[in-house]
Design an enzyme around this catalytic site. Structure first.
Site: not given
Length: 83
Positions: A19-21
């Site tokens: 998941n981000c980042p």
């Protein structure tokens, strides 16, 4: 089937499950190791990459050749700028 599915990329980044980042951080490192003009295929499952990866390419002047989505998997073909 996309026009690039028959093209062999110079490198593949599989960021599935991240998941981000993290996908963009990994992308940054992978692109740095790629030869100028090299083609990178990115595989991701985080929907935020639809926003983050095009921005990354635009900001760093790489070419987002193609992006697609199939069953929750996002594919990106990125050509590194030719320096």
């Amino acid at each position: 089937m996309s026009q690039h599915s028959a093209v062999i990329p110079d490198a593949i980044l599989d960021a599935s499950g991240l998941n981000c980042p993290e996908p963009v951080m990994m992308l940054h490192n992978k692109v740095r190791d790629l030869a100028p003009g090299g083609l990178l295929k990115v595989i991701a499952t985080d929907p935020s990459t639809r926003r983050d990866i095009p921005k990354f390419c635009m900001f760093l002047d790489h070419q987002l050749v193609e992006q697609s989505e199939e069953g929750g998997v996002y594919l990106y073909w990125i050509r590194k700028k030719a320096e």
